[in-house]
Each structure stands twice: as C-alpha cells, then as structure tokens.
Enzyme design. Structure first.
Site, PDB file in Angstrom:
ATOM      1  N   GLU A  98       9.172  -4.231  12.947  1.00  0.00           N
ATOM      2  CA  GLU A  98       8.905  -3.064  12.108  1.00  0.00           C
ATOM      3  C   GLU A  98       7.574  -2.452  12.554  1.00  0.00           C
ATOM      4  O   GLU A  98       6.558  -3.147  12.589  1.00  0.00           O
ATOM      5  CB  GLU A  98       8.799  -3.501  10.639  1.00  0.00           C
ATOM      6  CG  GLU A  98       8.539  -2.355   9.682  1.00  0.00           C
ATOM      7  CD  GLU A  98       8.364  -2.827   8.236  1.00  0.00           C
ATOM      8  OE1 GLU A  98       7.690  -3.845   8.004  1.00  0.00           O
ATOM      9  OE2 GLU A  98       8.909  -2.159   7.339  1.00  0.00           O
TER      10      GLU A  98
ATOM     11  N   LYS B 179      -1.183  -7.138  -9.348  1.00  0.00           N
ATOM     12  CA  LYS B 179      -2.168  -7.250  -8.258  1.00  0.00           C
ATOM     13  C   LYS B 179      -1.776  -6.187  -7.231  1.00  0.00           C
ATOM     14  O   LYS B 179      -0.911  -6.409  -6.390  1.00  0.00           O
ATOM     15  CB  LYS B 179      -2.089  -8.667  -7.665  1.00  0.00           C
ATOM     16  CG  LYS B 179      -3.347  -9.169  -6.979  1.00  0.00           C
ATOM     17  CD  LYS B 179      -3.807  -8.369  -5.792  1.00  0.00           C
ATOM     18  CE  LYS B 179      -2.959  -8.497  -4.557  1.00  0.00           C
ATOM     19  NZ  LYS B 179      -3.345  -7.493  -3.502  1.00  0.00           N
TER      20      LYS B 179
ATOM     21  N   GLU C  28      -4.893  -3.685  -1.765  1.00  0.00           N
ATOM     22  CA  GLU C  28      -6.339  -3.440  -1.623  1.00  0.00           C
ATOM     23  C   GLU C  28      -6.624  -2.065  -1.033  1.00  0.00           C
ATOM     24  O   GLU C  28      -7.737  -1.570  -1.111  1.00  0.00           O
ATOM     25  CB  GLU C  28      -6.989  -4.469  -0.676  1.00  0.00           C
ATOM     26  CG  GLU C  28      -6.799  -5.909  -1.019  1.00  0.00           C
ATOM     27  CD  GLU C  28      -5.570  -6.494  -0.323  1.00  0.00           C
ATOM     28  OE1 GLU C  28      -4.443  -6.026  -0.593  1.00  0.00           O
ATOM     29  OE2 GLU C  28      -5.731  -7.430   0.474  1.00  0.00           O
ATOM     30  N   ARG C  29      -5.620  -1.457  -0.356  1.00  0.00           N
ATOM     31  CA  ARG C  29      -5.883  -0.205   0.378  1.00  0.00           C
ATOM     32  C   ARG C  29      -6.010   1.008  -0.533  1.00  0.00           C
ATOM     33  O   ARG C  29      -6.760   1.914  -0.256  1.00  0.00           O
ATOM     34  CB  ARG C  29      -4.746   0.082   1.359  1.00  0.00           C
ATOM     35  CG  ARG C  29      -4.255  -1.094   2.127  1.00  0.00           C
ATOM     36  CD  ARG C  29      -4.893  -1.219   3.495  1.00  0.00           C
ATOM     37  NE  ARG C  29      -4.443  -2.458   4.099  1.00  0.00           N
ATOM     38  CZ  ARG C  29      -5.104  -3.614   4.038  1.00  0.00           C
ATOM     39  NH1 ARG C  29      -6.280  -3.687   3.444  1.00  0.00           N
ATOM     40  NH2 ARG C  29      -4.605  -4.716   4.581  1.00  0.00           N
TER      41      ARG C  29
ATOM     42  N   CYS D 213       9.462   1.791   3.464  1.00  0.00           N
ATOM     43  CA  CYS D 213      10.362   0.679   3.793  1.00  0.00           C
ATOM     44  C   CYS D 213      11.788   1.189   3.991  1.00  0.00           C
ATOM     45  O   CYS D 213      12.634   0.487   4.506  1.00  0.00           O
ATOM     46  CB  CYS D 213      10.345  -0.371   2.704  1.00  0.00           C
ATOM     47  SG  CYS D 213      10.982   0.260   1.175  1.00  0.00           S
TER      48      CYS D 213
ATOM     49  N   SER E 182       5.362  -6.954   3.282  1.00  0.00           N
ATOM     50  CA  SER E 182       5.939  -7.259   4.593  1.00  0.00           C
ATOM     51  C   SER E 182       6.733  -8.571   4.543  1.00  0.00           C
ATOM     52  O   SER E 182       6.481  -9.422   3.678  1.00  0.00           O
ATOM     53  CB  SER E 182       4.826  -7.346   5.627  1.00  0.00           C
ATOM     54  OG  SER E 182       3.915  -8.346   5.244  1.00  0.00           O
TER      55      SER E 182
ATOM     56  N   PHE F 226       0.812  -1.226   0.000  1.00  0.00           N
ATOM     57  CA  PHE F 226       0.000   0.000   0.000  1.00  0.00           C
ATOM     58  C   PHE F 226       0.839   1.267   0.000  1.00  0.00           C
ATOM     59  O   PHE F 226       0.353   2.329  -0.382  1.00  0.00           O
ATOM     60  CB  PHE F 226      -0.944   0.005   1.215  1.00  0.00           C
ATOM     61  CG  PHE F 226      -0.278   0.431   2.497  1.00  0.00           C
ATOM     62  CD1 PHE F 226      -0.111   1.780   2.803  1.00  0.00           C
ATOM     63  CD2 PHE F 226       0.220  -0.506   3.399  1.00  0.00           C
ATOM     64  CE1 PHE F 226       0.523   2.177   3.980  1.00  0.00           C
ATOM     65  CE2 PHE F 226       0.847  -0.112   4.572  1.00  0.00           C
ATOM     66  CZ  PHE F 226       1.006   1.237   4.859  1.00  0.00           C
TER      67      PHE F 226
HETATM   68  P1  NAD Z   1       1.531  -6.639   2.998  1.00  0.00           P
HETATM   69  O1  NAD Z   1       2.569  -7.685   3.077  1.00  0.00           O
HETATM   70  O2  NAD Z   1       0.410  -6.675   3.968  1.00  0.00           O
HETATM   71  O3  NAD Z   1       0.834  -6.676   1.552  1.00  0.00           O
HETATM   72  C1  NAD Z   1       1.568  -6.686   0.349  1.00  0.00           C
HETATM   73  C2  NAD Z   1       0.786  -7.438  -0.706  1.00  0.00           C
HETATM   74  O4  NAD Z   1       0.606  -8.787  -0.268  1.00  0.00           O
HETATM   75  C3  NAD Z   1      -0.604  -6.873  -0.971  1.00  0.00           C
HETATM   76  O5  NAD Z   1      -0.820  -6.834  -2.362  1.00  0.00           O
HETATM   77  C4  NAD Z   1      -1.530  -7.851  -0.279  1.00  0.00           C
HETATM   78  O6  NAD Z   1      -2.759  -7.999  -0.944  1.00  0.00           O
HETATM   79  C5  NAD Z   1      -0.760  -9.155  -0.309  1.00  0.00           C
HETATM   80  N1  NAD Z   1      -1.040 -10.001   0.869  1.00  0.00           N
HETATM   81  C6  NAD Z   1      -1.332  -9.578   2.129  1.00  0.00           C
HETATM   82  N2  NAD Z   1      -1.507 -10.635   2.943  1.00  0.00           N
HETATM   83  C7  NAD Z   1      -1.323 -11.746   2.185  1.00  0.00           C
HETATM   84  C8  NAD Z   1      -1.375 -13.153   2.481  1.00  0.00           C
HETATM   85  N3  NAD Z   1      -1.642 -13.610   3.702  1.00  0.00           N
HETATM   86  N4  NAD Z   1      -1.119 -14.006   1.481  1.00  0.00           N
HETATM   87  C9  NAD Z   1      -0.834 -13.546   0.248  1.00  0.00           C
HETATM   88  N5  NAD Z   1      -0.791 -12.241  -0.084  1.00  0.00           N
HETATM   89  C10 NAD Z   1      -1.030 -11.344   0.870  1.00  0.00           C
HETATM   90  O7  NAD Z   1       2.272  -5.235   3.031  1.00  0.00           O
HETATM   91  P2  NAD Z   1       1.640  -3.776   3.139  1.00  0.00           P
HETATM   92  O8  NAD Z   1       1.109  -3.577   4.521  1.00  0.00           O
HETATM   93  O9  NAD Z   1       0.752  -3.496   1.981  1.00  0.00           O
HETATM   94  O10 NAD Z   1       2.949  -2.889   2.929  1.00  0.00           O
HETATM   95  C11 NAD Z   1       3.828  -2.540   3.954  1.00  0.00           C
HETATM   96  C12 NAD Z   1       5.018  -3.472   4.024  1.00  0.00           C
HETATM   97  O11 NAD Z   1       5.701  -3.482   2.793  1.00  0.00           O
HETATM   98  C13 NAD Z   1       6.053  -3.044   5.062  1.00  0.00           C
HETATM   99  O12 NAD Z   1       6.517  -4.187   5.731  1.00  0.00           O
HETATM  100  C14 NAD Z   1       7.162  -2.427   4.224  1.00  0.00           C
HETATM  101  O13 NAD Z   1       8.441  -2.451   4.813  1.00  0.00           O
HETATM  102  C15 NAD Z   1       7.108  -3.291   3.019  1.00  0.00           C
HETATM  103  N6  NAD Z   1       7.718  -2.625   1.875  1.00  0.00           N
HETATM  104  C16 NAD Z   1       8.943  -3.067   1.470  1.00  0.00           C
HETATM  105  C17 NAD Z   1       9.574  -2.458   0.411  1.00  0.00           C
HETATM  106  C18 NAD Z   1      10.918  -2.920  -0.039  1.00  0.00           C
HETATM  107  O14 NAD Z   1      11.337  -2.491  -1.082  1.00  0.00           O
HETATM  108  N7  NAD Z   1      11.624  -3.768   0.674  1.00  0.00           N
HETATM  109  C19 NAD Z   1       8.958  -1.391  -0.259  1.00  0.00           C
HETATM  110  C20 NAD Z   1       7.705  -0.975   0.162  1.00  0.00           C
HETATM  111  C21 NAD Z   1       7.090  -1.609   1.237  1.00  0.00           C
END
Ligand code: NAD
Length: 497
Positions: A383, A173, A176-177, A281, A226, A149
């Site tokens: 985090e 994909k 969702e947010r 991140c 994450s 998101f």
């Molecule tokens: P998230 O992991 O909750 O979601 C990311 C994606 O995974 C979304 O598209 C979501 O629909 C999907 N997802 C969520 N739960 C899932 C599950 N149980 N099974 C399969 N798919 C699932 O992350 P977020 O809250 O949207 O974003 C924040 C996180 O992203 C933070 O941890 C941040 O550090 C990380 N991030 C990392 C980078 C990087 O480059 N390393 C960059 C941006 C964000």
C-alpha cells in the site's frame, strides 16, 4: 505554540507528559502545535472516569441517549465548516473533501439517533407452560477506539456515536498527526448534553495504545489503521480477553472491461486515485484494464488528466488535491515511485519534484501514473497511500479476477462495464469486502456496515451500521415463569416441551 489537550471526565486539560510530538500544517511544512503523548496514569484516569460514568449512562433510557445524539447532529451540522477547517489544517485535504468527510461522520450520528429501535429486543410468549422468554442487547461497559490520520473526524464517528448510543462509555485515542478535529467534536458532544466521562479523548502513541489493549477495565477495542498495527492490536487485544475489530490497509483495484464508458472510467479513476492525495483506505491504487486496446485507450485518457491535476493548499478553492500528511510520508511515497522505476514499471507521469510556488516547504507530491506494472513489483504488492496509480494490464476478465483474488488485501474493489452478466459474476466471485459496480469508491452508507476481507480486517465484525451495534453490545436472553403455579416436582431431565 498551541498545546493539544486531552478531554477526561468532562474537562479539557493539558497532559503532564514530558514526551511530545509535533503537529504540522502539511500545506506549509510549519509546526502548528505540540501534542503531549499521554502517560499510562492518564489513560488510567480516563478509564476510571468512563467506568464511573457508564452504569448510569447505560441505564439511561435509549430514547434519552438518542436525544443527545440528535442534539450532537445539529451541532455538527452547524460546525461542519469549522471541523473541515481543522481537518484541512492538520491533514492537508481540500476543504470540500474535508466537508465530505464530516458529512459521512454525521450520517453515523444520524444512524445512532435510531438507537431505541436498534436495541429493541425480541420476546416469545409461552416458550413452555407459563414460561416467556425475551432477549435484548446490553452495553459492554467501557470500550475504546484507536484511529488513523486520514479521516480524523469521520473514523472516530464510525465508532463512538454507536458505542455511546448503545450505553457504553468510550475512550478515544486519535491519530497524533491531526488531533484537533476530534477535540472540537468532543466539545460539541459535551454541549449536546453527554454526561462527563462518557467520552474521553486521550492522545498518545504506542505506549498509550498498549496500555489500552492490556487494560482490564476496557471490554472492547475498535481499531482503524495500517495492517501491521491492526494485526498487532487484534492479537494483543484478544490475548487480553477483549473483543477486537481491527481494520487495516488496502490495495483497491478497478477493473475496466472493454465495453465500459472509458471517459466515465477515467474520471472515476481520477477522483478515486488522486482525491485526498490517495490517502484513503478506499482509494483506487490499481487500474486493471482488460485487453491491450482498452489499456492503451485508458492510458491516453488518464495521462493528460493526471498531468493537469490541480494541486494546492486547502485554502485554494480550485485545488483538487492537497499535500501528503507529513514530510516522512512524502519521502516514503517518493521512495515507492523510485522503486517502481527501478523494478521496471513504465512511468507515464512523474510526480516527484513537484513544487508549489509560495509553498515550497509543503509536503506535495504530484500525481503519478505507472503503466505495465506487474504483480511481483513492490508498488503493486504494498500500500503506497499516495497519489500514485498503477495500471496492471490483464489479458482477459478471468485473469483480472484471479490477480485481485490473489492479493493479500481485500478492502474495496470496482468494476466498470455495461455488461450486467459480467458485473454480477464479478460481485459473486471477487474476494473483497466492498464491491462497486460503476461506482469507484463503494463506501457503504451509515445504515450498512463497512469492512474488508483478508488482511484488511481482523475480527468478526465490520464497523458501524448494524454490525457496529452488535460489536458494542452483548446478547442477554431471559427466561421467566409467572405465575409459578404449575407444580411438577423436581425435574432431573433436560427441559423439553
Ligand atoms: P497507523 O497504523 O500508523 O496508525 C493508526 C493508529 O495506530 C494511530 O492512532 C497510531 O497512534 C497507532 N499506532 C501507530 N503505530 C503503532 C504501534 N507501533 N503500536 C501501537 N499503536 C500504533 O495508520 P495511519 O498512518 O494513521 O493511517 C493510514 C492507514 O490506515 C492506511 O494503511 C489505511 O489504509 C488505513 N486505514 C484503513 C481504513 C479501513 O477502514 N480499513 C480506514 C482508514 C485508514
């Protein structure tokens, strides 16, 4: 109520799914849209459209693919403010911050404009008698991206411009947010002349992600999100035989040596710790001043700055940071602050209970500062992804390096110092993928590549830049003999010169 559409085979259409998720405006707490969570049949349709489109697209001269990217870049420039508004409305970040995100996304498109040069192969004449050899990189086919998101426009652009320019078709994909910015970008890419089916956007949750990971027609998956989900995506995707790069979470430290310019360091910490409400991140969430005097002086400079942070909705031009993305996330961040107090950290500035007149239902948390955080505390280990900065006091430089290297994450890190020897030693020894020297958020530019170490990245490739081109292509080496005029008879030994 607005219903967010999918974009498949060149058309926008509302999913037939009965499962829907709400999309909120975090500044007001109002629900502004509904997001259907696509069915597996809809993912199948998107993959089928990508599979049908890819061969012709992959065979299109790279220069022509680059022309679509040039046009896309122009349209993105023209619509940057529109994209930023969509981002702010659903994510909550300030308008200027959203504009910065769009700009960094555009830079990845600019890099993709150079694809003819980037895909240029190598040729060796006379590797044997009348034998020549050439090698080049070819597209994989259908590839997918799953995004978080916090950068709804930029992170998808870390992926699909390079993937598409390389000749692949792409399934995105998004989170969702905040699904609207990637939809607007899709409109612009279509307007730029990208053929139908080359980029498809399907919204969804775990069900959609799992189907993408298992789908036999998808060759590679890029994931950003994450760490627990990144690890899961990497394991499930690779088990299904796919190439996977999965970028995860972070806990980024900034070391402040006694010789650093403390005003500069404090300003850097404010931007890197509280910009975008800490939902980056590459946000700095841990400051590591070396020595008690440095720590006391740093806290004295940070405290008034954190107390006077300007917090507001994106429509407030003076706001330095906005709300958190959802009520659930706000509650989680507040829970971490409670935990920090419970575990004995010293709460210098408390952002809990922050309320903004006229926006009482928004998901705001005030800037929060902890001192005397220790490495066993939950707020240090995990985090938080909110406007919470922890100060961990290190007795000396070696101890600062040791504690950073012991952390499970290794995304970004910074050191503030005037000492070139120390900076060089730090860059050498630190076990982190992206290092800043007097630069608090060392996000590599589009023609380098982005990637953390340890549990911040699963897979062998960093994202975008040269590593992106490698990730979305595979090497083919062709050996030819023309004319076949040299007759040596059947040769049964391994060919050598
Ligand atoms: P998230 O992991 O909750 O979601 C990311 C994606 O995974 C979304 O598209 C979501 O629909 C999907 N997802 C969520 N739960 C899932 C599950 N149980 N099974 C399969 N798919 C699932 O992350 P977020 O809250 O949207 O974003 C924040 C996180 O992203 C933070 O941890 C941040 O550090 C990380 N991030 C990392 C980078 C990087 O480059 N390393 C960059 C941006 C964000």
């Amino acid at each position: 109520m607005q219903v967010i559409e999918n974009a498949v085979a060149g058309k926008r259409a509302v999913s037939s799914s009965g499962r829907r998720a709400p999309v909120f405006n975090p500044a007001t707490g109002e629900q502004i849209a509904e997001l259907p969570l696509s069915t597996t049949a809809e993912i199948d349709a998107a993959v089928a459209s990508a599979k049908a489109a890819q061969p012709a697209w992959g065979n299109t001269p790279p220069l022509k693919r680059a022309r679509v990217m040039f046009k896309f870049k122009e349209l993105l420039d023209r619509h940057a403010a529109d994209l930023a508004r969509e981002i702010s409305r659903e994510h909550g970040k300030t308008h200027d911050d959203a504009l910065g995100e769009v700009q960094r996304g555009i830079e990845c498109v600019e890099y993709a404009c150079g694809i003819p040069e980037l895909l240029k192969g190598t040729f060796s004449r006379n590797v044997g008698p009348a034998i020549d050899s050439y090698a080049d990189r070819q597209p994989l086919g259908v590839v997918a991206g799953i995004t978080p998101f916090n950068f709804p426009a930029m992170v998808p652009m870390w992926m699909y411009p390079a993937a598409i320019a390389c000749g692949n078709a792409f399934i995105l994909k998004p989170s969702e947010r905040d699904p609207s910015a990637p939809m607007l970008a899709w409109d612009l890419l279509m307007e730029a002349g990208c053929p139908e089916g080359v980029l498809n956007v399907v919204h969804g949750d775990k069900e959609a992600v799992d189907h993408i990971l298992d789908h036999p027609d998808i060759m590679a998956v890029s994931f950003v999100g994450s760490t627990p989900i990144a690890e899961y995506v990497y394991q499930r995707g690779t088990r299904a035989g796919k190439r996977v790069q999965a970028l995860g979470g972070a806990k980024n430290h900034m070391v402040i040596l006694p010789d650093a310019d403390l005003d500069q360091a404090a300003d850097a910490l404010m931007g890197a710790g509280y910009g975008s409400a800490g939902e980056r991140c590459m946000a700095i969430s841990v400051a590591v001043p070396v020595g008690e005097r440095t720590a006391d002086a740093l806290i004295a400079k940070l405290k008034p700055r954190v107390e006077s942070l300007k917090i507001g909705p994106a429509t407030d031009k003076d706001a330095e940071m906005g709300p958190l993305v959802t009520a659930m996330h706000r509650d989680k961040v507040v829970g971490y602050i409670d935990k920090g107090v419970e575990e004995g950290a010293e709460l210098v500035v408390d952002g809990r209970g922050f309320s903004l007149q006229g926006y009482e239902d928004g998901y705001y948390v005030g800037g929060t500062l902890f001192d005397r955080v220790t490495t066993d505390m939950t707020i240090y280990r995990e985090e938080i992804f909110g406007p919470v900065l922890s100060v961990v006091r290190a007795p000396d430089y070696a101890d600062a390096v040791k504690l950073i290297n012991a952390h499970e994450y290794g995304n970004g890190v910074a050191i503030f110092t005037r000492d070139g020897d120390a900076a060089r030693d730090f860059a050498d020894k630190i076990e982190v993928g992206m290092v800043g020297v007097n630069v608090p958020i060392p996000v590599p530019v589009a023609y380098h590549s982005f990637g953390g170490w340890k549990r911040s990245l699963f897979g062998d490739h960093s994202i975008y830049g040269p590593e992106g081109v490698h990730f979305y292509t595979r090497l083919k080496t062709v050996t030819t003999r023309w004319p076949a005029g040299i007759k040596s008879g059947a040769q049964f030994t391994f060919p050598t010169l």
